[in-house]
Design an enzyme around this catalytic site. Structure first.
Site, PDB file in Angstrom:
ATOM      1  N   PHE A 111       1.093  -1.424   0.086  1.00  0.00           N
ATOM      2  CA  PHE A 111      -0.071  -0.210   0.089  1.00  0.00           C
ATOM      3  C   PHE A 111       1.142   1.024  -0.564  1.00  0.00           C
ATOM      4  O   PHE A 111       0.806   1.927   1.018  1.00  0.00           O
ATOM      5  CB  PHE A 111      -0.859  -0.464   0.964  1.00  0.00           C
ATOM      6  CG  PHE A 111      -2.126  -1.020   0.763  1.00  0.00           C
ATOM      7  CD1 PHE A 111      -3.683  -1.069   0.544  1.00  0.00           C
ATOM      8  CD2 PHE A 111      -1.349  -2.432   1.868  1.00  0.00           C
ATOM      9  CE1 PHE A 111      -4.334  -2.027   0.855  1.00  0.00           C
ATOM     10  CE2 PHE A 111      -2.817  -3.250   1.247  1.00  0.00           C
ATOM     11  CZ  PHE A 111      -3.796  -3.150   1.139  1.00  0.00           C
ATOM     12  N   HIS A 112       1.746   1.494  -0.879  1.00  0.00           N
ATOM     13  CA  HIS A 112       2.529   2.519  -1.119  1.00  0.00           C
ATOM     14  C   HIS A 112       3.137   2.604  -2.145  1.00  0.00           C
ATOM     15  O   HIS A 112       3.471   1.986  -3.191  1.00  0.00           O
ATOM     16  CB  HIS A 112       3.873   2.712  -0.056  1.00  0.00           C
ATOM     17  CG  HIS A 112       4.657   1.393   0.065  1.00  0.00           C
ATOM     18  ND1 HIS A 112       4.498   0.373   1.068  1.00  0.00           N
ATOM     19  CD2 HIS A 112       5.967   1.061  -0.561  1.00  0.00           C
ATOM     20  CE1 HIS A 112       5.757  -0.108   1.295  1.00  0.00           C
ATOM     21  NE2 HIS A 112       6.205   0.290  -0.374  1.00  0.00           N
ATOM     22  N   THR A 113       4.243   3.685  -2.739  1.00  0.00           N
ATOM     23  CA  THR A 113       4.380   3.806  -3.801  1.00  0.00           C
ATOM     24  C   THR A 113       5.709   4.346  -3.430  1.00  0.00           C
ATOM     25  O   THR A 113       5.968   4.956  -2.652  1.00  0.00           O
ATOM     26  CB  THR A 113       4.386   4.810  -5.011  1.00  0.00           C
ATOM     27  OG1 THR A 113       4.654   5.135  -6.073  1.00  0.00           O
ATOM     28  CG2 THR A 113       4.456   6.810  -4.747  1.00  0.00           C
TER      29      THR A 113
END
Ligand code: TYD
Length: 326
Positions: free
Chosen positions: A50-52
């Site tokens: 759940f990230h970039t």
């Protein structure tokens, strides 16, 4: 999807004796590896990621078990299952990832291009979409674009000039102070560094990465598909690296999947099928080495195992690589 693809690693061995896979930075793994971490013992119901990342590049390798990874570049979403240690999932900057369906035995190894830095993360999906849209709508400043050029990319550094009848696709990234001459075509999965000269009539296809200070002569030809067939596309295109300070002579042809070493020179009309070493001069079809040149471009003269340039620099071969000594 740009910035996200499967890399097939070369396996050494067979099923009778087992397999070995060797990975080296800037070779099988398309960046310098600065950090390794691994994830294991993850309960099946847990979702992670759940990230970039804004800059970080990674290769994820499932050493054991399996996991599903949802990747999303803001335009396109894909679900990839990793369950084979001979495949790596490359995820570049600006791709959102979510990991789920962890198999109990999963060991997920991650090779990363940077040290851990929380400021490189975006952990909120809305913020990620804003970040992607800002990038898309970014206005390019201090760039000269001839009114007969078509420039779809917003990632072009200050001081760069783009001349007439040149077309640059939206995802191409071009550095500062480059000169892109007439009749040049630049596809999406292309990165060009700073102070690069691209002379007229050059087509730069997906998978070509050009570092700072490179000279690409007129009508240089790049190849990114080694077995082309009309209307049949490879799963991934070959990746070709043109390293800092090298010069590609007029009309030379550069085979896909090779690396042209730093400060090397490719003679005009050469057909280059193999990697070229740093400082090497190669000519002919197929191109063969004929000596070494200095960073300044002049041919080096060898005396008592020292290669000297008239500009004052000296070089020596250490572990079969030419290195600057003073
Ligand atoms: P995170 O990147 O959120 O992992 P995942 O996406 O798998 O949930 O990291 C989890 C925690 O670990 C977070 O507190 C940051 C920390 N961490 C480090 O300290 N060093 C590292 O190299 C990494 C990847 C994470």
């Amino acid at each position: 999807m740009k910035n996200c693809r499967i890399i097939d690693f070369k396996k050494i061995g067979n099923s009778d004796v087992g397999f070995l896979i060797a990975l080296e930075g800037n070779r099988e793994v398309p960046f310098n590896i600065k950090r390794i971490y691994y994830i294991y013992n993850v309960p099946k119901e847990i979702k992670r990621g759940f990230h970039t990342h804004k800059r970080l590049e990674q290769v994820l390798i499932c050493m054991n078990g399996s996991v599903k990874i949802k990747v999303d570049d803001g335009n396109e979403k894909k679900i990839i299952e990793l369950n084979d240690p001979s495949k790596g999932l490359y995820i570049g900057p600006g791709v959102w990832r979510e990991m789920y369906d962890f198999n109990q035995n999963l060991v997920l190894l991650v090779l990363a291009s940077e040290y851990y830095d929380e400021s490189d993360y975006i952990r909120d999906y809305e913020e990620f979409m804003k970040y992607k849209n800002n990038k898309k709508n970014k206005s390019i400043k201090d760039v000269f674009i001839h009114d007969k050029a078509i420039v779809d990319s917003r990632s072009i550094g200050a001081g760069t000039k783009v001349w007439g009848f040149t077309h640059i696709l939206p995802d191409a990234e071009i550095g500062e102070n480059c000169n892109i001459c007439e009749h040049v075509f630049i596809e999406n999965d292309v990165k060009i560094g700073n102070n690069v000269t691209i002379k007229c009539g050059v087509y730069i296809w997906d998978g070509v990465f050009i570092e700072d200070d490179v000279f690409v002569g007129p009508c240089v030809t790049f190849i990114n598909d080694i077995h082309p067939r009309s209307k049949m596309y490879p799963e991934t295109f070959e990746r070709t690296f043109i390293k800092k300070g090298s010069s590609l002579g007029a009309n030379s042809t550069i085979m896909g999947g090779i690396t042209i070493g730093s400060y090397s020179t490719i003679g005009a009309g050469s057909v280059v099928l193999k990697n070229v070493k740093n400082y090497e001069i190669v000519v002919g079809n197929p191109a063969k080495p004929i000596g070494y040149n200095c960073q300044c471009g002049a041919k080096l003269k060898k005396r008592n195992n020292i290669y000297k340039c008239k500009c004052g620099k000296s070089y020596k071969i250490i572990d079969s690589i030419l290195k600057s000594i003073f």
